[in-house]
Design an enzyme around this catalytic site. Structure first.
Site, PDB file in Angstrom:
ATOM      1  N   HIS A 188      38.855  44.376  34.857  1.00 17.76           N
ATOM      2  CA  HIS A 188      39.548  44.608  36.202  1.00 17.76           C
ATOM      3  C   HIS A 188      38.675  45.120  37.260  1.00 17.76           C
ATOM      4  CE1 HIS A 188      43.408  44.593  38.577  1.00 17.76           C
ATOM      5  NE2 HIS A 188      43.476  43.456  37.904  1.00 17.76           N
ATOM      6  N   HIS A 288      41.452  31.262  37.406  1.00 19.52           N
ATOM      7  CA  HIS A 288      42.379  32.425  37.424  1.00 19.52           C
ATOM      8  C   HIS A 288      43.292  31.975  38.256  1.00 19.52           C
ATOM      9  CE1 HIS A 288      43.272  36.289  39.944  1.00 19.52           C
ATOM     10  NE2 HIS A 288      43.091  36.752  38.844  1.00 19.52           N
TER      11      HIS A 288
END
Length: 385
Positions: A188, A288
């Protein structure tokens, strides 16, 4: 056929939908959003609509180039996400006009279905055993791959206690799902290069499918050193917004999987080009998509024509979707019927999904003001989330 109207809907849990109407009654749907900045993107969509009202919706490439090049300032998450949702809706219109799925207009499919993965947690405060149970449940539900967050906040140089915590969490999950289930570890962008190198090396024994965003995409030059510390495939790209952003990443040769977002990186038109660029560098595609049903449908149309696509993210059951989920906005939720870890490419015209407009309008009355958490280090400085 002419474009007559743009209408936007801010809907829970954290999405923005776009409806484009035409004078022939054909409508298209898109999902232009930046998570946590939905209202900002909504404004950008309506600003960009000035270029398209009264125009032929079928001239998609021309419209894309106009939206991108007509402004002196271009690119970035807001403008490219606004463009992405518009592009998706225009492709939806075009597919419906010709009564065919979008992928047929892009050259035809090279696959019938694509592998999907399920998000299982692993965030700050999540118990290792709870994450392992979620992973095992996903596998029992038919998924052959899962993704989990690997790290909490990390300083540039941090304690090895945090490294040990990551390793223990991953070990627990691996033991729960067995040796052959794919596990993606999402950093992340929370780690910085010094600790990312350590993590990448230490995770190798757990047969990881990929590590995602080991550093922020602004620091992609660090991937060279990280790649030299591990054999685990490296993935990145969800915070990159155009083929120009991906150009140097691909040229440098230290990424194995790119992850553009079809609701952030210019839509179907641009993501198809990015995927083709990556194919030329022998780099895989894993779009994504922790978003809604329109975004997922757009991704699947790209997956259908991208030979290097190998797996697709999807948000069913993800923690962001508390209270409402992506299937709630569809007339027929069976279009995303996951079987044996795969989902079929939708076969209906356009995006291949029918949006329940009545439900969209109902939920738009509720709306949302979603914001991501703001984390701090022990010394009070702001941490990456």
């Amino acid at each position: 056929m002419k474009i007559t109207k743009f209408e936007t809907f801010i809907v829970p849990p954290r999405w923005l939908f776009l409806k484009i109407e035409t004078d022939e009654g054909i409508v298209g749907w898109g999902e232009p959003v930046v998570e946590g900045r939905a209202a900002t993107v909504e404004t950008a969509v309506h600003e960009l609509s000035d270029y398209l009202i009264g125009k032929d919706p079928l001239r998609i490439e021309d419209h894309w180039q106009t939206l991108y090049r007509s402004g002196f300032y271009r690119g970035g998450p807001i403008l490219m996400s606004a463009t992405a949702g518009i592009d998706q809706a225009l492709w939806d219109i075009k597919g419906k006009f010709f009564n065919t799925p979008i992928y047929q207009l892009l050259g035809g499919a090279c696959r019938d279905s694509i592998r999907v993965y399920s998000w299982v947690g692993g965030d700050k405060g999540d118990n290792h055993d709870e994450v392992a149970r979620a992973a095992k449940l996903a596998v029992e539900s038919g998924f052959s791959a899962i993704k989990m967050n690997g790290t909490a906040e990390m300083q540039y140089i941090d304690s090895h206690d945090k490294i040990d915590t990551v390793l223990e969490r991953v070990r627990t999950v691996r033991e729960a799902v067995g040796p052959n289930v794919g596990i993606g570890i999402d950093f992340h962008g929370r780690a910085h290069k010094p600790m990312a190198k350590v993590l990448a090396k230490e995770l190798e024994p757990y047969r990881i499918m990929f590590i995602e965003e080991p550093v922020l995409s602004q620091n992609n030059e660090a991937l060279r050193e990280i790649a030299n510390h591990t054999s685990i495939p490296i993935a990145t790209g969800e915070r990159m917004f155009s083929r120009w952003d991906f150009k140097s990443l691909l040229q440098d040769g230290y990424v194995d999987i790119i992850q553009p977002d079809a609701s952030h990186a210019g839509g179907i038109t641009e993501c198809r080009k990015i995927a083709s660029m990556a194919e030329a560098y022998d780099v895989a595609l894993a779009l994504h998509c922790p978003l809604g049903p329109i975004a997922l449908a757009a991704c699947l149309q790209i997956d259908a024509v991208a030979h290097n696509a190998f797996i697709q993210e999807q948000s069913l059951g993800i923690h962001y979707n508390a209270g409402t989920d992506l299937l709630d906005y569809l007339e027929d939720p069976r279009v995303f019927n996951y079987r044996n870890g795969y989902v079929d490419i939708p076969q209906g015209p356009g995006l291949g999904v029918t949006i329940n407009e009545e439900h969209v309008r109902k939920m738009a009355q509720i709306g949302h003001r979603w914001r991501n958490p703001v984390w701090h280090h022990a010394d009070g400085s702001v941490a990456e989330w």
